[in-house]
Design a protein around this motif. Structure first.
Motif, PDB file in Angstrom:
ATOM      1  N   LEU A 111      48.502  48.095  32.752  1.00 43.27           N
ATOM      2  CA  LEU A 111      47.420  47.937  33.731  1.00 43.27           C
ATOM      3  C   LEU A 111      46.465  46.818  33.315  1.00 43.27           C
ATOM      4  O   LEU A 111      46.018  46.022  34.153  1.00 43.27           O
ATOM      5  CB  LEU A 111      46.663  49.252  33.903  1.00 43.27           C
ATOM      6  CG  LEU A 111      47.439  50.371  34.587  1.00 43.27           C
ATOM      7  CD1 LEU A 111      46.683  51.692  34.474  1.00 43.27           C
ATOM      8  CD2 LEU A 111      47.727  50.038  36.051  1.00 43.27           C
ATOM      9  N   LEU A 112      46.161  46.734  32.034  1.00 39.88           N
ATOM     10  CA  LEU A 112      45.269  45.678  31.549  1.00 39.88           C
ATOM     11  C   LEU A 112      45.929  44.308  31.676  1.00 39.88           C
ATOM     12  O   LEU A 112      45.275  43.326  32.044  1.00 39.88           O
ATOM     13  CB  LEU A 112      44.844  45.948  30.109  1.00 39.88           C
ATOM     14  CG  LEU A 112      44.014  47.217  29.893  1.00 39.88           C
ATOM     15  CD1 LEU A 112      43.714  47.417  28.410  1.00 39.88           C
ATOM     16  CD2 LEU A 112      42.748  47.204  30.715  1.00 39.88           C
ATOM     17  N   ASP A 113      47.221  44.243  31.389  1.00 38.97           N
ATOM     18  CA  ASP A 113      47.961  42.981  31.562  1.00 38.97           C
ATOM     19  C   ASP A 113      47.953  42.549  33.028  1.00 38.97           C
ATOM     20  O   ASP A 113      47.786  41.371  33.337  1.00 38.97           O
ATOM     21  CB  ASP A 113      49.405  43.122  31.075  1.00 38.97           C
ATOM     22  CG  ASP A 113      49.516  43.225  29.564  1.00 38.97           C
ATOM     23  OD1 ASP A 113      48.532  42.919  28.852  1.00 38.97           O
ATOM     24  OD2 ASP A 113      50.600  43.632  29.086  1.00 38.97           O
ATOM     25  N   GLU A 114      48.123  43.521  33.913  1.00 39.01           N
ATOM     26  CA  GLU A 114      48.101  43.205  35.347  1.00 39.01           C
ATOM     27  C   GLU A 114      46.722  42.700  35.766  1.00 39.01           C
ATOM     28  O   GLU A 114      46.608  41.747  36.530  1.00 39.01           O
ATOM     29  CB  GLU A 114      48.479  44.440  36.168  1.00 39.01           C
ATOM     30  CG  GLU A 114      48.550  44.146  37.653  1.00 39.01           C
ATOM     31  CD  GLU A 114      48.988  45.331  38.486  1.00 39.01           C
ATOM     32  OE1 GLU A 114      48.849  45.246  39.713  1.00 39.01           O
ATOM     33  OE2 GLU A 114      49.469  46.340  37.929  1.00 39.01           O
ATOM     34  N   GLY A 115      45.674  43.310  35.244  1.00 36.56           N
ATOM     35  CA  GLY A 115      44.317  42.859  35.550  1.00 36.56           C
ATOM     36  C   GLY A 115      44.076  41.430  35.084  1.00 36.56           C
ATOM     37  O   GLY A 115      43.495  40.620  35.805  1.00 36.56           O
ATOM     38  N   LYS A 116      44.554  41.123  33.889  1.00 39.29           N
ATOM     39  CA  LYS A 116      44.425  39.754  33.369  1.00 39.29           C
ATOM     40  C   LYS A 116      45.182  38.781  34.265  1.00 39.29           C
ATOM     41  O   LYS A 116      44.689  37.701  34.597  1.00 39.29           O
ATOM     42  CB  LYS A 116      44.973  39.691  31.937  1.00 39.29           C
ATOM     43  CG  LYS A 116      44.870  38.331  31.298  1.00 39.29           C
ATOM     44  CD  LYS A 116      45.449  38.316  29.904  1.00 39.29           C
ATOM     45  CE  LYS A 116      45.378  36.902  29.340  1.00 39.29           C
ATOM     46  NZ  LYS A 116      46.154  36.760  28.128  1.00 39.29           N
ATOM     47  N   SER A 117      46.374  39.171  34.673  1.00 43.17           N
ATOM     48  CA  SER A 117      47.191  38.331  35.547  1.00 43.17           C
ATOM     49  C   SER A 117      46.496  38.095  36.892  1.00 43.17           C
ATOM     50  O   SER A 117      46.506  36.975  37.413  1.00 43.17           O
ATOM     51  CB  SER A 117      48.554  39.001  35.761  1.00 43.17           C
ATOM     52  OG  SER A 117      49.338  38.266  36.645  1.00 43.17           O
ATOM     53  N   ILE A 118      45.878  39.125  37.437  1.00 42.39           N
ATOM     54  CA  ILE A 118      45.159  38.983  38.711  1.00 42.39           C
ATOM     55  C   ILE A 118      44.038  37.961  38.565  1.00 42.39           C
ATOM     56  O   ILE A 118      43.852  37.106  39.437  1.00 42.39           O
ATOM     57  CB  ILE A 118      44.610  40.345  39.194  1.00 42.39           C
ATOM     58  CG1 ILE A 118      45.761  41.207  39.727  1.00 42.39           C
ATOM     59  CG2 ILE A 118      43.534  40.172  40.271  1.00 42.39           C
ATOM     60  CD1 ILE A 118      45.383  42.648  40.027  1.00 42.39           C
ATOM     61  N   MET A 119      43.309  38.013  37.448  1.00 41.31           N
ATOM     62  CA  MET A 119      42.219  37.049  37.244  1.00 41.31           C
ATOM     63  C   MET A 119      42.757  35.632  37.114  1.00 41.31           C
ATOM     64  O   MET A 119      42.167  34.694  37.624  1.00 41.31           O
ATOM     65  CB  MET A 119      41.367  37.445  36.040  1.00 41.31           C
ATOM     66  CG  MET A 119      40.506  38.664  36.311  1.00 41.31           C
ATOM     67  SD  MET A 119      39.314  39.054  35.017  1.00 41.31           S
ATOM     68  CE  MET A 119      40.363  39.733  33.734  1.00 41.31           C
ATOM     69  N   GLU A 120      43.900  35.477  36.453  1.00 36.87           N
ATOM     70  CA  GLU A 120      44.494  34.142  36.284  1.00 36.87           C
ATOM     71  C   GLU A 120      45.047  33.590  37.594  1.00 36.87           C
ATOM     72  O   GLU A 120      45.101  32.375  37.780  1.00 36.87           O
ATOM     73  CB  GLU A 120      45.621  34.206  35.252  1.00 36.87           C
ATOM     74  CG  GLU A 120      45.142  34.466  33.839  1.00 36.87           C
ATOM     75  CD  GLU A 120      46.276  34.737  32.855  1.00 36.87           C
ATOM     76  OE1 GLU A 120      45.991  34.724  31.651  1.00 36.87           O
ATOM     77  OE2 GLU A 120      47.423  34.970  33.289  1.00 36.87           O
ATOM     78  N   GLU A 121      45.448  34.486  38.483  1.00 36.53           N
ATOM     79  CA  GLU A 121      46.112  34.056  39.717  1.00 36.53           C
ATOM     80  C   GLU A 121      45.189  34.015  40.937  1.00 36.53           C
ATOM     81  O   GLU A 121      45.651  33.874  42.061  1.00 36.53           O
ATOM     82  CB  GLU A 121      47.305  34.974  39.993  1.00 36.53           C
ATOM     83  CG  GLU A 121      48.386  34.841  38.924  1.00 36.53           C
ATOM     84  CD  GLU A 121      49.478  35.889  39.033  1.00 36.53           C
ATOM     85  OE1 GLU A 121      49.477  36.675  39.989  1.00 36.53           O
ATOM     86  OE2 GLU A 121      50.329  35.922  38.132  1.00 36.53           O
ATOM     87  N   THR A 122      43.876  34.122  40.714  1.00 39.97           N
ATOM     88  CA  THR A 122      42.919  34.061  41.819  1.00 39.97           C
ATOM     89  C   THR A 122      41.816  33.066  41.491  1.00 39.97           C
ATOM     90  O   THR A 122      41.452  32.881  40.325  1.00 39.97           O
ATOM     91  CB  THR A 122      42.276  35.444  42.081  1.00 39.97           C
ATOM     92  OG1 THR A 122      41.720  35.945  40.864  1.00 39.97           O
ATOM     93  CG2 THR A 122      43.279  36.442  42.640  1.00 39.97           C
ATOM     94  N   GLU A 123      41.297  32.449  42.535  1.00 44.62           N
ATOM     95  CA  GLU A 123      40.167  31.540  42.366  1.00 44.62           C
ATOM     96  C   GLU A 123      38.908  32.364  42.104  1.00 44.62           C
ATOM     97  O   GLU A 123      38.748  33.443  42.679  1.00 44.62           O
ATOM     98  CB  GLU A 123      39.972  30.700  43.641  1.00 44.62           C
ATOM     99  CG  GLU A 123      41.048  29.651  43.870  1.00 44.62           C
ATOM    100  CD  GLU A 123      41.033  28.541  42.829  1.00 44.62           C
ATOM    101  OE1 GLU A 123      39.940  28.193  42.321  1.00 44.62           O
ATOM    102  OE2 GLU A 123      42.119  28.028  42.520  1.00 44.62           O
ATOM    103  N   PRO A 124      38.006  31.854  41.269  1.00 46.62           N
ATOM    104  CA  PRO A 124      36.741  32.566  41.063  1.00 46.62           C
ATOM    105  C   PRO A 124      36.004  32.747  42.388  1.00 46.62           C
ATOM    106  O   PRO A 124      36.076  31.899  43.268  1.00 46.62           O
ATOM    107  CB  PRO A 124      35.956  31.637  40.128  1.00 46.62           C
ATOM    108  CG  PRO A 124      37.001  30.813  39.443  1.00 46.62           C
ATOM    109  CD  PRO A 124      38.103  30.637  40.460  1.00 46.62           C
ATOM    110  N   GLY A 125      35.338  33.860  42.526  1.00 51.37           N
ATOM    111  CA  GLY A 125      34.599  34.164  43.753  1.00 51.37           C
ATOM    112  C   GLY A 125      35.069  35.478  44.345  1.00 51.37           C
ATOM    113  O   GLY A 125      35.573  36.357  43.627  1.00 51.37           O
TER     114      GLY A 125
END
Length: 193
Positions: A111-125
């Motif tokens: 779950l933590l890896d997925e969360g990190k991946s979501i942050m890397e794959e989305t623009e800030p905002g």
């Protein structure tokens, strides 16, 4: 006027194979496998102890990447709660006369890896904020399931100190999940369109 009769053609399906008919093998137990509910309970405590300690390290990263003020505040508040969750688990170990011990929780790591991946794959905002909420709620749901199960075990085992601590944490995890839903529903998700 003639009426047409429509008949539905039925086909027979082959009967489903039962689980016992399939060629499966039993999973052999590891050498140190739990033999009773108390062992399973203690293993679960070790897992969630690792998970909570990992969250203490991860929540500041989520906070830094969030932009919505309400989301940032929710993460900050939950970090303080998570530190208390760690202390409650340590109290559980103490009441069991066991050393507080963490055992890597593969589910939480995923779950933590997925969360990190979501942050890397989305623009800030707002898009990233929506993704952070989704990732955080997956974590909360895992924790709710875990604390609920461990509380049920503690009740059967008559481990009252653990039961009190686990139920207090369970209640806080549920509140956090509801708060995250509220933050998402107050326009954040709509802004991410």
């Amino acid at each position: 006027m003639a009426t047409k009769t429509v008949t539905k053609k039925t086909t027979k399906k082959a009967p489903a194979k039962s689980v016992s008919a399939k060629k499966t093998t039993k999973t052999p137990a590891k050498k140190d496998a739990a033999k009773g509910l108390k062992d399973l309970f203690e293993d679960g405590l070790k897992d969630i102890y690792w998970a909570e300690k990992a969250l203490v390290k991860t929540l500041p990263k989520m906070h830094k990447n969030a932009t919505d003020k309400k989301l940032k505040q929710a993460i900050e508040n939950h970090l303080m709660e998570t530190e208390i969750h760690v202390k409650r688990l340590e109290e559980c170990f103490k009441s069991l006369k066991k050393r507080a011990q963490a055992k890597k929780c593969d589910a939480m790591q995923g779950l933590l890896d997925e969360g990190k991946s979501i942050m890397e794959e989305t623009e800030p905002g707002t898009v990233r904020d929506a993704g952070i909420i989704a990732a955080a709620q997956k974590v909360e749901h895992y924790e709710i399931a875990t604390y609920g199960t461990l509380a049920a075990y503690a009740k059967v085992l008559k481990e009252n100190t653990c039961l009190k601590n686990l139920l207090a944490t369970l209640n806080e995890e549920k509140k956090c999940d509801k708060l995250l839903t509220k933050v998402a529903d107050t326009g954040l998700n709509s802004k991410a369109l």
